[in-house]
Scaffold this motif. Sequence first.
Motif: not given
Length: 596
Positions: A9-16
């Motif tokens: 549902x939420x594709x968290x950025x790799x940089x987060x």
Amino acid sequence: MREYSVPVLVDVPASATLTDTVFNRADTDPGTVIIRRKSGEEWTAVTAAEFRDEVAGVAKGLIAAGVGPGDRVALMSRTRYEWTVLDYAILAAGAVGVPIYETSSAEQVKWILGDSGSKAVVVEHDGHEETVRSVLADLPDVKHIWRIEDGALAKLTESGADVSDETMHERRTSRIGADLATIIYTSGTTGMPKGCRLTHDNLLFTARNIISGPLEPLFQVRDRAALLFLPLAHSFARIISVVLIESATVIGHSPNMRDIAPDLRTFKPTFLLAVPRVFEKVYNAAEQRAVAGGRGKIFHRAAEVAITWSKAESSGGAGLGLRLRHALFDRLVYSKLRAATGGVLSAAVSGGSALGDRLGHFFRGVGIEVFEGYGLTETSAPSTVNMPGANKIGTVGKPFPGVTILIADDKEILVKGRHIFKGYWNNDEATAEVIDEENWFHTGDLGELDNDGYLRITGRKKEIIVTAGGKNVAPAPLEDRIRAHPLVSQALVVGDDRPFIAALVTLDPEAIEQWKAANGRENASIADLTKDELLRAEIQKAVDEANKQVSTAESIKKFAVLDVDITEESGHLTPKLSIKRDIVTRDFAAEINALY
């Protein structure tokens, strides 16, 4: 059904990273209250900006002390405000947090600090510091010990005064999602714990998909607030803490889960998390108070109406007669139970072991809906969870977004998703035993999926008892039923290589005192009660109730009541209250042998 997936549902950025929300919210909504801190009998508001500033100050102190990117910093404390500040400060310094249960023995502390290679450790009080110092000679990597009750946060902030904001920002933003955030050592029911490597992405992916997914309605409640009292060293409480920070839910900390009642009344949470034993204790305490006050029959009738009402709600809704009875008992009984939790609590999440259908329906009928979930430290805590509006009591829910559940041929539960840990610290062999070539994590638990994708736990692969007659028996469901009895503290089912199934039972210290007074046994010792026929008849009722769910070959034929309790302090329970089966069976071998 063998396999069930829920899309991301939420594709968290790799940089987060986990610290982003703490610092970004302080810039955009500095006055938002995100924590209420206990000060004496009062709760003091902590804003987003105040929390960020405290985290940044402590992080600078860690940097000034020589804590570098990727260094491990251990944290040994009860659940309290400072724990959360230190957790995020360690991450903001680019380091890796290593939580230690505050009840850990010197040998366990030595193992975790040594195995993790921790460079520093923050303890809560002088007793913890004595424990660490007693093993320090064998821990050359530990360079610093700070004590919370000796002003650790203020001292670190002062010592880091010369570290610039730019330096701290560079250190914090040098981390990305794939970097290690924490090493959580599984409490373990056997042997020394293994360190689970969890990344920023593991925890953020889990938290953000839960907030926007199955539990979203819980974070849309006005004035939402949650009280944390489970050990933050455990992955379950830790991920909930992350969820609360990410969702801007107001957090309160209660350091002693055994004496939480006053904090519940004054903090007034809308949301709670707990292990099943907490809900069992709430029910049993309410029942015992009612019986002692001569209102036992009213309470029992109210409990049955609550359960019947909840079951009816699951299958189309209650009829007029049931609704009227439910409304009556809401005024007489349920409202008082809710008032004891602060009066606004409407939802709770339960994990760690099975809650049981009866308690699940009871609490929903009372007006506090409990959502069971399932997971392990290796899965960043949750893999499945029930949800508001689709709570199937008796199951642990569906996979949360981005997770796939597979039931193997031998009924073992396999899990896949971005929440799966990166392996055990310093133990590639153990990692290879649980993660296969197709990246399925083998949980060691047994289960089944229904046609709607809800998971039901049926047992533990390694805890299956095999009797002398070759019968396979899962002990956990039997133990859960016995433990639901108000007089019972703990239960352990035995029978490996024996002719039949039996059980060890311990008595709840608080409930047994009330029972003694009500039954003319005021002067009886616990040793006396283990042979008391009236008391044993009560325990037999619990055993009979447990036996209803199994075949004759799997049923408990005999039981022994122990004259001591099985507790964490006695070394027989893990910090999440799981029984250490091998230790209990070793220490009570004579009692077990006597049953046969």
